[in-house]
Scaffold this motif. Structure first.
Motif: not given
Length: 224
Positions: A42-60
């Motif tokens: 798992f990797i810290n993206p150094q940015r926010d997580m869009p809701e639509e992306a989190e709905r797909i993979h569940g990573l907050s």
């Protein structure tokens, strides 16, 4: 023949728009058979997580906050894949993200010909049909019931089975070969009971019937 089944999860669709990889996984194949060796980070993206992306993979963003940066896992990832071909579902997407991340940390990017695109393989084999991973799992009767979210390692495991089917399925001798290896590599001989030879000469009744048939013919070749 060493290959790596590869998958990534991201914050979005385009690295040029600032989206990043948040999970990367690989699964090693030798001659299309999983060896048990895997890579996952798992990797810290150094940015926010869009809701639509989190709905797909569940990573907050909260879950990823204490995970390593891509720069910390880049070389271990490259060491794992080595010079193997990369089996990827929709390879253009993952390769675009991987190369953006590698370029950002000053490492050599991956050439496009390293990738084997299973989407292209599926479209060629099943023109006009759905070729997403879930659809292919249904077609090949692969159990994907655990896939409530898109997880990179789980998707690699499912894709390894799909890739095997797209490549022609399991070879008939594979199970026998494994059994022989488990017994020490030598096939056990099986004793067979000898059978008496079957008689092939004609019986007296058959000879009489044959003579009767010849009597009805004029100058049969069997009497010349």
């Amino acid at each position: 023949m060493r290959e790596i089944v590869l998958d990534t999860e991201t914050t979005g669709l385009d690295p040029a728009a600032g989206h990043r990889i948040v999970e990367i996984a690989g699964l090693e194949l030798l001659h299309h058979v999983p060896t048990g060796r895997t890579f996952r980070e798992f990797i810290n993206p150094q940015r926010d997580m869009p809701e639509e992306a989190e709905r797909i993979h569940g990573l907050s963003a909260e879950f990823l906050a204490d995970k390593p940066l891509f720069a910390a896992i880049a070389q271990p990832f490259l060491d794992f894949i080595g010079d193997a071909k990369l089996v990827i579902h929709n390879a253009q997407f993952d390769m675009k993200f991987l190369n953006a991340e590698l370029k950002a940390v000053g490492l050599t990017t991956l050439p496009s010909d390293r990738a084997i695109d299973t989407v292209a393989m599926a479209r060629k084999r099943f023109p006009g049909a759905q070729v997403n991973l879930d659809a292919l799992c249904r077609r090949f009767e692969i159990d994907n019931s655990a896939r409530t979210f898109h997880g990179a390692l789980l998707d690699c495991e499912l894709l390894a089975e799909v890739y095997l089917e797209l490549s022609g399925g399991r070879q008939p001798g594979l199970t026998l070969e494994r059994q022989q290896q488990q017994r020490g590599g030598a096939a056990q001989s099986v004793a067979r009971a000898a059978r008496p030879a079957r008689p092939h000469s004609a019986s007296d009744d058959e000879k009489a019937a044959h003579d009767a048939m010849l009597a009805k013919l004029s100058d049969p070749i069997w009497r010349q």
